[in-house]
Design an enzyme around this catalytic site. Structure first.
Site, PDB file in Angstrom:
ATOM      1  CE  LYS A 235      38.408  33.473  46.856  1.00  0.00           C
ATOM      2  NZ  LYS A 235      37.745  34.332  46.589  1.00  0.00           N
TER       3      LYS A 235
ATOM      4  CG  ASP B 100      33.373  33.988  49.187  1.00  0.00           C
ATOM      5  OD1 ASP B 100      33.833  35.048  49.973  1.00  0.00           O
ATOM      6  OD2 ASP B 100      33.883  33.902  48.201  1.00  0.00           O
TER       7      ASP B 100
END
Ligand SMILES: NC(=O)c1ccc[n+]([C@@H]2O[C@H](COP(=O)([O-])OP(=O)(O)OC[C@H]3O[C@@H](n4cnc5c(N)ncnc54)[C@H](OP(=O)(O)O)[C@@H]3O)[C@@H](O)[C@H]2O)c1
Length: 279
Positions: free
Chosen positions: A65, A101
Site C-alpha cells: 500500500k 478507505d
C-alpha cells in the site's frame, strides 16, 4: 475483455474478487477480477504488466500500500494524506492511485444509520495506524466539526493531530472518557479484537449518552467493541460495509458503471467470512 485484479503478499485471503465478480455478473459486464500474489521484490515487474496494458486497474493490499506510491504518475489527495494506495486506475495515459478507505468508511455509516449526515459531527477515532489516517482524511472532507484521536502509543496520536491540523486533537489517559462523552460517533480503527486478538477495553460504562459506534475490523462481523457498544444501547455500524463501499470507486473507474452495494452482496461476503473467519 477488461481485466482488473488485487495484488498482495499473501493474497489468498482477499474478498475483493467476491465483490467485483458479483458486480460483473450482476451488470452483465464482460470483464474479470482476479487475485495475483506479488512478492515485494516483484512489484516493479507487476507495474510493467499494468503499463503494458494488461489491466484496466487494480486494488493494492498489504504489503504494497505504501511502496506503490513511487510507481504512479499521479497520486490523489486521499492517498497522499493517508500515505497509502488501495486503488489504481488509468486516466488517459496516466496511472493514478487513490485511497478509497475513508470514503468507504464514511459512506457505510451514512448508508447504515437512517438520516445521518457527517457535517457538524464530533468523532472520536481509536487508533493511529494507516487506516486511521485514511478514515480521518475521509471525515475532514465531509466537514465534520472535529476529530479526537486516541492511540495505545500516545505519540502516534499526537503526530496525527499535528499532521491533520486544527480540527484534529489527540487525547491520552483519562481524557479518553471526556472525549467519548462529547463525541457523536466513535470509530475503532485499531486491530485489537481482530480475529481473536485481545480486545480493546473501552469505557462504555462511563458514557450515558447514546452514540454511533463503528469498527473498521470486520472479522468477526460483530467485533468485541461492537458487542459491548450494543449491550450499552449504542447504534452500531459493523466494518463489512466499509469493505463493500470502498470497492465502489474502483469498479466504476475500471468497468464504467457505478455499482450498488446490495443486501445480497453483503450477505454473500458475510457468509464467506462466517465460514472462513480469516483476514
Ligand atoms: N473494513 C475495511 O475495509 C478495512 C480497511 C482497511 C483496514 N481494515 C482493518 O483495520 C485494522 C487496522 O489496520 P491498519 O492498516 O490501520 O493497521 P496498522 O497501521 O498496523 O495500525 C494498527 C493500530 O492498531 C493499534 N493496536 C494494535 N493492537 C492493539 C491493542 N492490542 N490495543 C490497542 N491498540 C492496538 C495500533 O496501536 P499502536 O500504535 O500503539 O501500535 C495502531 O493504532 C486491520 O485489522 C485491518 O484489517 C479494515
Amino acid at each position: 475483455m477488461k481485466k482488473a485484479c488485487v495484488i498482495g503478499w499473501p493474497i489468498s485471503h482477499s474478498r475483493s474478487p467476491l465483490i467485483h465478480n458479483y458486480w460483473l455478473q450482476r451488470y452483465g459486464i464482460a470483464g474479470s477480477y482476479e487475485r495475483i500474489a506479488v512478492a515485494p521484490a516483484d512489484l516493479e515487474k507487476f507495474f510493467a504488466r499494468i503499463r503494458n496494458g494488461e489491466f484496466v486497474g487494480c486494488n493494492i493490499t498489504l504489503p504494497h500500500k505504501e511502496t506503490t506510491l513511487v510507481h504512479l504518475d499521479r497520486v490523489e489527495d486521499e492517498a497522499r494524506i493517508s500515505g497509502s494506495v488501495n486503488t489504481i486506475y488509468w486516466e488517459g495515459t496516466n496511472l493514478v492511485g487513490t485511497s478509497t478507505d475513508g470514503t468507504g468508511f464514511a459512506d457505510n455509516v451514512t448508508a447504515t444509520v437512517k438520516g445521518f449526515a457527517w457535517a457538524g459531527q464530533k468523532v472520536l477515532v481509536l487508533g493511529a495506524g494507516g487506516s486511521a489516517r485514511a478514515v480521518m482524511a475521509g471525515l475532514l472532507r465531509r466537514k465534520v466539526e472535529g476529530v479526537t484521536v486516541w492511540n495505545r502509543t500516545a505519540q502516534r496520536a499526537e503526530a496525527l493531530s499535528q499532521q491533520f491540523g486544527e480540527k484534529v486533537s489527540a487525547v491520552a489517559g483519562d481524557a479518553l472518557i471526556d472525549a467519548a462523552r462529547i463525541a457523536d460517533v466513535i470509530v475503532n480503527t485499531t486491530s485489537a479484537g481482530f480475529s481473536g486478538t485481545p480486545q480493546l477495553d473501552f469505557p462504555f460504562k462511563e458514557i450515558s449518552q447514546k452514540k454511533i459506534v463503528s469498527d473498521i475490523v470486520y472479522v468477526p462481523l460483530v467485533t468485541p467493541i461492537l458487542q459491548q457498544a450494543k449491550a450499552y444501547g449504542h447504534t452500531i455500524v459493523p466494518g463489512l460495509g466499509m469493505l463493500l463501499y470502498q470497492a465502489v470507486l474502483g469498479f466504476e473507474k475500471w468497468f464504467g458503471r457505478r455499482p450498488e452495494v446490495t443486501q445480497e452482496l453483503h450477505d454473500l461476503v458475510a457468509r464467506d467470512i462466517e465460514e472462513g473467519q480469516t483476514l
